[in-house]
Design an enzyme around this catalytic site. Structure first.
Site, PDB file in Angstrom:
ATOM      1  N   GLY A 102      26.207  25.289  41.197  1.00 20.76           N
ATOM      2  CA  GLY A 102      27.633  25.954  41.414  1.00 20.76           C
ATOM      3  C   GLY A 102      27.652  25.803  42.729  1.00 20.76           C
ATOM      4  O   GLY A 102      28.564  24.498  43.087  1.00 20.76           O
ATOM      5  N   GLY A 103      28.000  26.761  43.078  1.00 16.29           N
ATOM      6  CA  GLY A 103      28.494  27.261  44.532  1.00 16.29           C
ATOM      7  C   GLY A 103      28.496  26.093  45.215  1.00 16.29           C
ATOM      8  O   GLY A 103      29.512  25.303  46.189  1.00 16.29           O
ATOM      9  N   SER A 145      22.047  29.457  42.583  1.00 18.45           N
ATOM     10  CA  SER A 145      21.739  29.864  44.054  1.00 18.45           C
ATOM     11  C   SER A 145      20.771  28.797  44.893  1.00 18.45           C
ATOM     12  O   SER A 145      20.142  28.859  46.145  1.00 18.45           O
ATOM     13  CB  SER A 145      21.120  31.100  44.359  1.00 18.45           C
ATOM     14  OG  SER A 145      21.908  31.683  43.726  1.00 18.45           O
ATOM     15  N   GLY A 149      25.016  32.531  41.112  1.00 22.90           N
ATOM     16  CA  GLY A 149      25.743  33.151  42.281  1.00 22.90           C
ATOM     17  C   GLY A 149      25.487  34.560  43.216  1.00 22.90           C
ATOM     18  O   GLY A 149      26.028  35.130  43.366  1.00 22.90           O
ATOM     19  N   ASN A 184      28.151  22.257  38.872  1.00 23.93           N
ATOM     20  CA  ASN A 184      28.902  22.970  37.672  1.00 23.93           C
ATOM     21  C   ASN A 184      30.122  23.114  38.715  1.00 23.93           C
ATOM     22  O   ASN A 184      29.956  24.462  39.068  1.00 23.93           O
ATOM     23  CB  ASN A 184      27.940  23.597  36.885  1.00 23.93           C
ATOM     24  CG  ASN A 184      29.349  24.516  36.510  1.00 23.93           C
ATOM     25  OD1 ASN A 184      29.826  24.641  35.731  1.00 23.93           O
ATOM     26  ND2 ASN A 184      28.227  25.497  34.889  1.00 23.93           N
ATOM     27  N   TRP A 185      31.173  22.895  38.226  1.00 27.15           N
ATOM     28  CA  TRP A 185      32.495  23.250  39.573  1.00 27.15           C
ATOM     29  C   TRP A 185      33.091  24.491  38.558  1.00 27.15           C
ATOM     30  O   TRP A 185      33.661  24.925  39.361  1.00 27.15           O
ATOM     31  CB  TRP A 185      33.031  22.355  39.568  1.00 27.15           C
ATOM     32  CG  TRP A 185      32.543  20.850  40.297  1.00 27.15           C
ATOM     33  CD1 TRP A 185      31.480  20.231  40.528  1.00 27.15           C
ATOM     34  CD2 TRP A 185      33.396  19.599  40.652  1.00 27.15           C
ATOM     35  NE1 TRP A 185      31.399  19.600  41.160  1.00 27.15           N
ATOM     36  CE2 TRP A 185      32.417  18.809  41.764  1.00 27.15           C
ATOM     37  CE3 TRP A 185      35.148  20.072  40.903  1.00 27.15           C
ATOM     38  CZ2 TRP A 185      33.242  18.070  42.295  1.00 27.15           C
ATOM     39  CZ3 TRP A 185      35.486  18.513  41.396  1.00 27.15           C
ATOM     40  CH2 TRP A 185      34.610  17.135  42.057  1.00 27.15           C
ATOM     41  N   LYS A 186      32.100  25.292  37.327  1.00 30.03           N
ATOM     42  CA  LYS A 186      33.078  25.858  36.613  1.00 30.03           C
ATOM     43  C   LYS A 186      34.668  26.011  37.061  1.00 30.03           C
ATOM     44  O   LYS A 186      35.137  24.880  36.986  1.00 30.03           O
ATOM     45  CB  LYS A 186      32.476  27.557  37.465  1.00 30.03           C
ATOM     46  CG  LYS A 186      31.151  27.133  37.397  1.00 30.03           C
ATOM     47  CD  LYS A 186      30.483  28.677  37.920  1.00 30.03           C
ATOM     48  CE  LYS A 186      28.468  28.572  37.593  1.00 30.03           C
ATOM     49  NZ  LYS A 186      28.272  29.559  37.822  1.00 30.03           N
ATOM     50  N   GLU A 197      18.064  29.072  34.023  1.00 30.44           N
ATOM     51  CA  GLU A 197      19.048  29.849  34.821  1.00 30.44           C
ATOM     52  C   GLU A 197      19.145  30.407  34.239  1.00 30.44           C
ATOM     53  O   GLU A 197      19.869  31.511  33.897  1.00 30.44           O
ATOM     54  CB  GLU A 197      20.461  28.842  34.718  1.00 30.44           C
ATOM     55  CG  GLU A 197      20.875  27.496  34.675  1.00 30.44           C
ATOM     56  CD  GLU A 197      22.522  27.420  34.814  1.00 30.44           C
ATOM     57  OE1 GLU A 197      22.634  26.195  36.484  1.00 30.44           O
ATOM     58  OE2 GLU A 197      23.373  28.492  34.640  1.00 30.44           O
ATOM     59  N   HIS A 201      26.101  27.772  28.818  1.00 25.82           N
ATOM     60  CA  HIS A 201      26.250  28.009  30.313  1.00 25.82           C
ATOM     61  C   HIS A 201      25.879  29.823  29.238  1.00 25.82           C
ATOM     62  O   HIS A 201      26.664  30.557  29.006  1.00 25.82           O
ATOM     63  CB  HIS A 201      26.957  27.637  30.852  1.00 25.82           C
ATOM     64  CG  HIS A 201      27.186  27.833  32.446  1.00 25.82           C
ATOM     65  ND1 HIS A 201      26.881  29.438  33.031  1.00 25.82           N
ATOM     66  CD2 HIS A 201      26.546  27.399  33.392  1.00 25.82           C
ATOM     67  CE1 HIS A 201      27.141  29.832  33.874  1.00 25.82           C
ATOM     68  NE2 HIS A 201      26.011  28.422  34.451  1.00 25.82           N
ATOM     69  N   GLU A 214      27.452  31.645  31.244  1.00 27.83           N
ATOM     70  CA  GLU A 214      29.058  32.475  31.684  1.00 27.83           C
ATOM     71  C   GLU A 214      29.986  32.078  30.331  1.00 27.83           C
ATOM     72  O   GLU A 214      30.258  33.241  29.775  1.00 27.83           O
ATOM     73  CB  GLU A 214      29.530  32.231  32.588  1.00 27.83           C
ATOM     74  CG  GLU A 214      29.082  32.206  33.288  1.00 27.83           C
ATOM     75  CD  GLU A 214      29.253  31.257  35.255  1.00 27.83           C
ATOM     76  OE1 GLU A 214      30.361  30.790  34.539  1.00 27.83           O
ATOM     77  OE2 GLU A 214      28.583  32.259  36.688  1.00 27.83           O
TER      78      GLU A 214
END
Ligand code: 13P
Length: 255
Positions: free
Chosen positions: A235-236, A214, A174, A10-12, A168, A96, A98
């Site tokens: 993510g990251g 993470s 993050g 998930n590149w956001k 999640e 998600h 967010e």
């Protein structure tokens, strides 16, 4: 039951089209032909058309990060399932945390999206997870249950083919603070049990449950060896080709 591991990035809101293309080229070059693990990249909408042609002839699949439940209309700034399909998306991340916390999405609106995605042959990656406050109040499992019940309302067993649930924990996203393998497994087992009651044993055994929060190469193995963890929503660590590829490799080693 042998479920194929799924590693999804998930590149956001990261990567221009050029940057996205560069990252995808590296991913495809290294893991673009293997079939042991299903690999999905979810770039921002603006990079879908740059990425899609690079996945032709590769086993890596394309996903989006959100969509509107309607087919078309006066919804400024929104994207429909059909639009995503026209860009060769197979998956779409829905609900998600967010989107829930920053953009007002609710279980009811997530449910509309889940049903619209299924109707349009997009596979939803439905995200669920508790906040730190909810965990500390011992509400984790009831929050997950509410999100599953709401998100999958009126979805029938046959429609679950290809559907993915991602656990999640919000406090792990993050933050560098990963759930322990035991904490993650407890929730994953709960989700699988819920799916069995709600749908059937067969649906619950087929459906893949991803962990997200993470996750990185150094903690992937201990998470992926848990019975009910079938992959990761990253993510990251998905923004760097080497770490994403290492995560795919970690999943292949478990497979
Ligand atoms: P991080 O891997 O950066 O914690 O993000 C997880 C996530 O939100 C994936 O959807």
């Amino acid at each position: 039951m042998n479920r194929k591991y799924l590693i999804a990035g998930n590149w956001k809101m990261n990567k221009t089209s050029d940057e996205a293309a560069e990252l995808v080229r590296e991913i495809v070059q290294t893991v673009g032909q293997q079939m042991d693990v299903e690999v999905v990249v979810c770039p921002p909408f603006t990079a879908l058309s740059a990425v899609a042609p690079l996945l032709e002839g590769a086993t890596v699949k394309l996903g989006a990060q959100n969509m509107h439940p309607s087919a078309s209309g006066a919804f400024t700034g929104e994207i429909s399932a059909e639009m995503l399909r026209s860009h060769f998306s197979s998956y779409v991340i829905l609900g998600h945390s967010e989107r829930r916390s920053l953009f007002g999405e609710t279980d009811a609106s997530v449910n509309e999206k889940v049903r619209a995605a299924i109707k349009n042959q997009l596979k939803p990656i439905l995200c669920v997870g508790e906040t730190l406050e909810e965990r500390e109040a011992n509400e984790t499992l009831s929050v997950i249950e509410r999100q599953l019940e709401g998100g999958l309302k009126d979805v029938d067993g046959e429609a679950t083919v290809g559907l993915v649930v991602a656990y999640e924990p919000v406090w792990a996203i993050g933050t560098g603070k990963v759930a322990s393998p035991e904490q993650a497994q407890e929730v994953h087992a709960f989700i699988r049990g819920w799916l069995k009651t709600r749908f059937s044993e067969s649906v619950s055994q087929k459906m893949r449950l991803l962990y997200g929060g993470s996750m990185k190469p150094s903690n992937a193995q201990e998470l992926l060896t848990q019975t009910d963890i079938d992959g990761g929503l990253i993510g990251g660590a998905a923004l760097d080709a080497n770490s994403f590829i290492d995560l795919v490799t970690a999943a292949r080693e478990q497979g």
